[in-house]
Design a protein around this motif. Structure first.
Motif, short mmCIF file in Angstrom:
data_model
loop_
_atom_site.label_atom_id
_atom_site.label_comp_id
_atom_site.label_asym_id
_atom_site.label_seq_id
_atom_site.Cartn_x
_atom_site.Cartn_y
_atom_site.Cartn_z
N ARG A 194 25.57 52.92 29.12
CA ARG A 194 24.78 53.84 29.95
C ARG A 194 24.46 53.26 31.32
NH1 ARG A 194 20.04 54.84 25.60
NH2 ARG A 194 21.39 54.86 23.78
N LEU A 195 24.80 52.01 31.53
CA LEU A 195 24.34 51.35 32.75
C LEU A 195 25.49 51.17 33.73
CD1 LEU A 195 22.29 48.66 30.88
CD2 LEU A 195 21.38 50.66 32.02
N GLU A 196 25.12 51.20 35.00
CA GLU A 196 26.10 51.04 36.05
C GLU A 196 26.01 49.63 36.61
OE1 GLU A 196 26.09 53.69 39.34
OE2 GLU A 196 26.01 55.42 38.01
N PHE A 197 27.15 48.98 36.66
CA PHE A 197 27.17 47.67 37.33
C PHE A 197 28.61 47.35 37.69
CE2 PHE A 197 27.53 47.06 32.81
CZ PHE A 197 28.51 46.12 32.65
N ASP A 198 28.74 46.51 38.69
CA ASP A 198 30.08 46.08 39.11
C ASP A 198 30.42 44.76 38.45
OD1 ASP A 198 30.06 48.25 40.76
OD2 ASP A 198 29.24 47.13 42.45
N ILE A 199 31.72 44.55 38.34
CA ILE A 199 32.17 43.26 37.79
C ILE A 199 32.76 42.46 38.94
CG2 ILE A 199 33.65 42.16 36.10
CD1 ILE A 199 33.70 44.85 34.62
N PRO A 200 32.04 41.43 39.39
CA PRO A 200 32.58 40.64 40.50
C PRO A 200 33.74 39.77 40.04
CG PRO A 200 30.52 39.71 39.72
CD PRO A 200 30.75 40.94 38.93
N VAL A 201 34.77 39.71 40.86
CA VAL A 201 35.89 38.81 40.54
C VAL A 201 36.20 37.95 41.75
CG1 VAL A 201 37.04 40.17 38.76
CG2 VAL A 201 37.51 40.65 41.14
N GLY A 202 36.75 36.78 41.47
CA GLY A 202 37.21 35.92 42.54
C GLY A 202 38.70 36.12 42.74
N ASP A 203 39.28 35.45 43.72
CA ASP A 203 40.72 35.61 43.90
C ASP A 203 41.48 34.29 43.75
OD1 ASP A 203 39.49 34.67 46.11
OD2 ASP A 203 40.41 36.05 47.55
N ARG A 204 40.80 33.16 43.92
CA ARG A 204 41.55 31.90 43.87
C ARG A 204 41.32 31.10 42.59
NH1 ARG A 204 40.92 29.31 49.86
NH2 ARG A 204 40.51 31.24 50.95
N GLY A 205 40.21 31.33 41.95
CA GLY A 205 39.94 30.59 40.71
C GLY A 205 39.51 29.17 40.94
N ASP A 206 38.93 28.88 42.10
CA ASP A 206 38.45 27.52 42.34
C ASP A 206 36.93 27.46 42.15
OD1 ASP A 206 37.67 28.91 44.50
OD2 ASP A 206 38.80 27.78 45.99
N VAL A 207 36.39 26.30 42.44
CA VAL A 207 34.97 26.09 42.18
C VAL A 207 34.11 27.05 43.01
CG1 VAL A 207 33.12 24.39 42.43
CG2 VAL A 207 35.30 23.70 41.51
N TYR A 208 34.54 27.28 44.24
CA TYR A 208 33.77 28.18 45.11
C TYR A 208 33.73 29.60 44.53
CZ TYR A 208 32.26 30.60 49.30
OH TYR A 208 31.56 31.36 50.18
N ASP A 209 34.84 30.05 43.99
CA ASP A 209 34.88 31.39 43.41
C ASP A 209 33.95 31.49 42.20
OD1 ASP A 209 36.45 32.55 45.21
OD2 ASP A 209 38.30 32.49 44.04
N ARG A 210 33.90 30.44 41.43
CA ARG A 210 33.02 30.46 40.26
C ARG A 210 31.57 30.56 40.70
NH1 ARG A 210 36.34 25.59 38.14
NH2 ARG A 210 38.25 26.76 37.84
N TYR A 211 31.27 29.85 41.76
CA TYR A 211 29.91 29.95 42.31
C TYR A 211 29.65 31.37 42.81
CZ TYR A 211 26.76 29.97 46.29
OH TYR A 211 25.81 30.31 47.19
N MET A 212 30.60 31.93 43.52
CA MET A 212 30.40 33.27 44.10
C MET A 212 30.27 34.33 43.01
SD MET A 212 29.92 33.39 47.22
CE MET A 212 30.14 35.08 47.70
N VAL A 213 31.10 34.20 41.97
CA VAL A 213 31.04 35.18 40.88
C VAL A 213 29.67 35.14 40.22
CG1 VAL A 213 31.90 35.64 38.56
CG2 VAL A 213 33.49 35.33 40.41
N ARG A 214 29.14 33.95 40.01
CA ARG A 214 27.84 33.83 39.35
C ARG A 214 26.74 34.36 40.27
NH1 ARG A 214 30.06 28.86 37.02
NH2 ARG A 214 30.35 29.31 34.83
N LEU A 215 26.88 34.10 41.55
CA LEU A 215 25.86 34.59 42.50
C LEU A 215 25.83 36.12 42.48
CD1 LEU A 215 23.98 33.34 44.73
CD2 LEU A 215 25.70 34.08 46.35
N GLU A 216 27.01 36.71 42.49
CA GLU A 216 27.08 38.17 42.51
C GLU A 216 26.62 38.74 41.17
OE1 GLU A 216 27.53 39.90 45.15
OE2 GLU A 216 27.31 41.75 44.00
N GLU A 217 26.92 38.00 40.09
CA GLU A 217 26.51 38.48 38.77
C GLU A 217 24.99 38.55 38.65
OE1 GLU A 217 27.74 36.60 35.04
OE2 GLU A 217 29.76 37.21 35.63
N MET A 218 24.31 37.63 39.31
CA MET A 218 22.85 37.67 39.28
C MET A 218 22.34 38.95 39.94
SD MET A 218 21.30 33.92 39.78
CE MET A 218 22.05 33.33 41.26
#
Lengths: 175, 374
Positions: free
Chosen positions: B247-271
Motif C-alpha cells: 500500500r505504500l509508495e517509495f522509490d528504490i534507489p540504485v547505483g550504477d558502478r557498484g563501488d563504495v560511494y554508490d553503497r553510501y549513496m544508496v543507503r543515504l537515499e534509502e533513509m
C-alpha cells in the motif's frame, strides 16, 4: 573545492545548535515508564510477605534460565493472616544471566515480579560476578523500601498507560 | 650484480586485522597478504561471535525464541523481529490487526534509518572523519532509540513485536512525536549529505573502490543496498510485498558502478525513502483499534509445516526458515543472514586495492557480526 566548502558550511551550521548530550554520572536522564531494568520481586505491604508464591512459572519460561525458585507452606496462612497457602521459600536470580526480556513479568500469575524501571534497575555493576546472584532478600529490598512506586506491568496487547509516568499511589489502587 | 638483485627482492607481508580491532565492527578477523601497500590476498575469518542462536531457539518456545532475534541482528532489531513474527504468523495462519501492522512498519522503517545512521557513523570513522559525522549520526540515532525505549522499554533489545500483534500499544503522543522525529532525522540526513556527498576528499577515497558488477553481485548472493548499489533494482518490499508494503509508495534507489560511494549513496537515499514511508504510514494509520489478533492462545502451537519468510532488512535479505512439528517449540529455525554472503565476496572486492581501502570496503559492507556467526 566547492564540496569541501559545503562540508565546512555544514559543520559551521551545526556549531550554533543546542547540545543534546547529558553529563551522565552527574545528570541522570529521566527514564520512560516502560524501561526494563533488572527484575525485582514485589512486597505485599498489607500482609507483610512477598506476592510471590514460588510457583516457578517464571523460572520455567525464562529463556536464559537465570532463576531458581522453591516453594514452602505459608506460616501466615496457618495463622489465618494470609490468603496465600504457599509462599516463596528461596529465590535466586542471576543478574549476570538475565537478559531483561520481560517474559517472567508476562507469565506471572500473581503480579509478583516486575522489571525495575528506575535507575536502580540499571546500575547494578559489581566487582565480582558472583555478587550478581541475588537472593530473596536482595530482590525484595527495592520494593520493601518503597522506592518502587510505579512499576510497568501491562498484560499482553493491552492499552497503554500513558506517555508520562503514572502518579504515585496508583500502584496501591491497582493491587 | 647478485647482491643488487637481492636488495631489490621484496616479500609479501601478512597483516592480521582483528579480531579485536575497531575497524572490523565486531569480532571479525581479516588476514591480509600485502605487497607493499597493495592487498594481494585476503582471508576473512569468522566464528568469534557464534552463540548458537539457531540451536538455542529450538529449545525455546515461540515467544522465547523472539528474544534471540534481537540479539542476532542487533542494529535492526525490529526488522529481524518482524521477519520472525511474520514467519510464525504464516505458519499459524494468523491475521494481524490493521493498527498493529502500521505500527510495525513505522517502527521497522525507523529502525532502518537508525541502522543506516549507524552505518554512516561507523563508515565515516573508517574514512577518518571520526568525531564529526559519527556524532551527527549518533545524535539522530539516539533520538530514535529514546523513542524505542519509551515504546518497548529497552534501548536495543526490544522484544516488542509479538506473534499476532504487538506487546503493548504505543504511547499516546506517538504520532506527533514520530512526525517530529522524522523531521529531525531529515535534517540529520541533510547534514550527512552536506558533509560527505560532494566532498572531494570523500569522493577521492571512495570512487572506484571495491567495485562489484551486477552479475557478480547476483552470483555472490548479494541483497539489499549492496545489490542495489551494483545497479540491480531489487527490493523485497516491492518484489515480494509483506505486511502492508504493497500500500505504500517509495522509490528504490540504485547505483550504477557498484563501488563504495554508490553503497553510501544508496543507503543515504534509502533513509529518505524510509522517512517517506513513515509519513505515509502515519497518515494512513487507524486512530484506535486492537493490536493483537483476537484468538491468541497463551502457548503457541503452530500446525506442522515449514515456512520460509524473507524480509528486506537494512543489510539485505534476512530470512527465517522455520519448521514446526506441531509442538510449542520450533523444530528447526534457520536464519539466512545477508552479511554472511557479503563477507564471502570481501576477497574479490579488496584484492588490488590499498591496505587503507580494505578497511573502507569492509565498512561499506555494513556487517553485523552477530548475524554472520549467529
Amino acid at each position: 573545492m566547492l564540496g569541501l566548502f559545503k562540508a565546512l558550511g555544514t559543520t559551521l551550521s551545526v556549531i550554533v545548535r543546542k547540545p543534546v548530550t547529558l553529563q551522565y554520572p552527574a545528570v541522570h536522564k529521566e527514564l520512560p515508564h516502560r524501561t526494563r531494568g533488572f527484575p525485582v520481586l514485589l512486597w505485599d505491604f498489607e500482609v507483610l510477605e512477598p506476592f510471590c508464591t514460588g510457583c516457578q512459572v517464571c523460572a520455567r519460561y525464562c529463556p536464559s534460565e537465570c532463576m531458581s525458585v522453591t516453594m514452602k507452606d505459608n506460616p501466615l496462612h496457618a495463622d489465618g493472616k494470609s490468603k496465600r497457602r504457599k509462599i516463596v521459600d528461596k529465590f535466586y536470580l542471576d543478574y549476570g544471566r538475565c537478559m531483561r526480556c520481560n517474559i517472567c513479568v508476562e507469565v506471572c500469575n500473581f503480579d509478583a515480579i516486575v522489571l525495575n524501571n528506575s535507575w536502580s534497575g540499571h546500575e547494578v555493576s559489581r566487582y565480582d560476578r558472583r555478587d550478581l546472584v541475588n537472593d530473596l532478600e536482595a530482590l525484595l529490598a527495592k520494593s520493601k523500601e518503597g522506592s518502587l512506586t510505579n512499576p510497568f506491568r501491562e498484560p499482553l496487547g493491552m492499552a497503554h498507560s500513558g506517555w508520562s509516568p503514572k502518579p504515585r499511589g496508583e500502584k496501591a489502587e491497582a493491587e | 650484480m647478485i647482491i643488487e638483485e637481492r636488495e631489490l627482492e621484496t616479500i609479501d607481508v601478512y597483516v592480521n586485522v582483528g579480531p579485536q580491532h575497531p575497524a572490523t565492527h565486531g569480532v571479525f578477523r581479516m588476514v591480509l597478504r600485502v605487497d607493499g601497500e597493495l592487498v594481494v590476498d585476503l582471508e576473512p575469518v569468522i566464528g568469534y561471535l557464534h552463540r548458537g542462536a539457531e540451536k538455542l531457539s529450538e529449545n525455546c518456545d515461540y515467544r522465547q525464541a523472539l528474544a534471540f532475534q534481537d540479539r542476532t541482528e542487533y542494529l535492526a532489531q525490529f526488522n529481524a523481529e518482524l521477519c520472525y513474527v511474520i514467519a510464525v504468523e504464516k505458519l499459524m495462519g494468523l491475521e494481524v490487526p490493521e493498527r498493529a501492522e502500521y505500527i510495525r512498519v513505522i517502527l521497522t522503517e525507523l529502525n532502518r534509518i537508525a541502522s543506516h545512521l549507524m552505518f554512516m557513523g561507523a563508515f565515516s570513522a573508517d574514512l577518518g572523519v571520526f568525531g564529526t559525522l559519527f556524532m551527527y549520526a549518533f545524535r539522530e540515532r539516539e533520538r530514535m532509540l529514546d523513542l524505542f525505549e519509551e515504546i518497548s522499554g529497552d534501548r536495543m533489545m526490544y522484544s516488542y513485536f509479538r506473534v499476532g500483534g504487538l506487546a503493548w500499544d504505543v504511547p499516546e503522543n506517538f504520532v506527533e512525536r514520530t512526525r517530529w522525529m522524522v523531521k529531525e532525522a531529515r535534517q540529520g540526513i541533510a547534514d550527512i549529505d552536506g558533509l560527505l556527498t560532494e566532498n572531494e576528499v570523500f569522493l577521492a577515497r571512495t570512487r572506484g573502490i571495491g567495485t562489484i558488477t551486477a552479475e557478480q553481485a547476483i552470483d555472490w548472493g548479494f541483497s539489499g543496498p549492496m545489490l542495489r548499489a551494483s545497479g540491480v533494482r531489487h527490493d523485497l518490499r516491492r518484489a515480494e510485498p509483506y505486511s502492508i508494503y504493497d500500500r505504500l509508495e517509495f522509490d528504490i534507489p540504485v547505483g550504477d558502478r557498484g563501488d563504495v560511494y554508490d553503497r553510501y549513496m544508496v543507503r543515504l537515499e534509502e533513509m529518505r525513502q524510509s522517512a517517506r514511508i513513515i509519513d505515509q504510514c502515519l497518515d494512513q494509520m487507524p486512530e484506535d483499534g486492537p493490536i493483537v489478533a483476537p484468538d491468541l492462545k497463551r502457548v503457541l502451537r503452530p500446525p506442522a509445516g515449514e515456512v520460509y519468510m524473507r524480509a528486506e532488512n537494512p543489510r539485505g535479505e534476512y530470512g527465517i526458515y522455520l519448521v514446526s512439528k506441531g509442538a510449542d517449540k520450533p523444530y528447526r529455525l534457520k536464519i539466512r543472514s545477508p552479511s554472511f554472503c557479503h563477507l564471502a565476496a570481501l576477497r574479490d572486492m579488496t584484492i588490488g586495492h590499498y591496505l587503507a581501502d580494505a578497511v573502507l570496503i569492509l565498512g561499506s559492507v555494513d556487517i553485523v557480526l552477530c548475524e554472520v556467526d549467529r
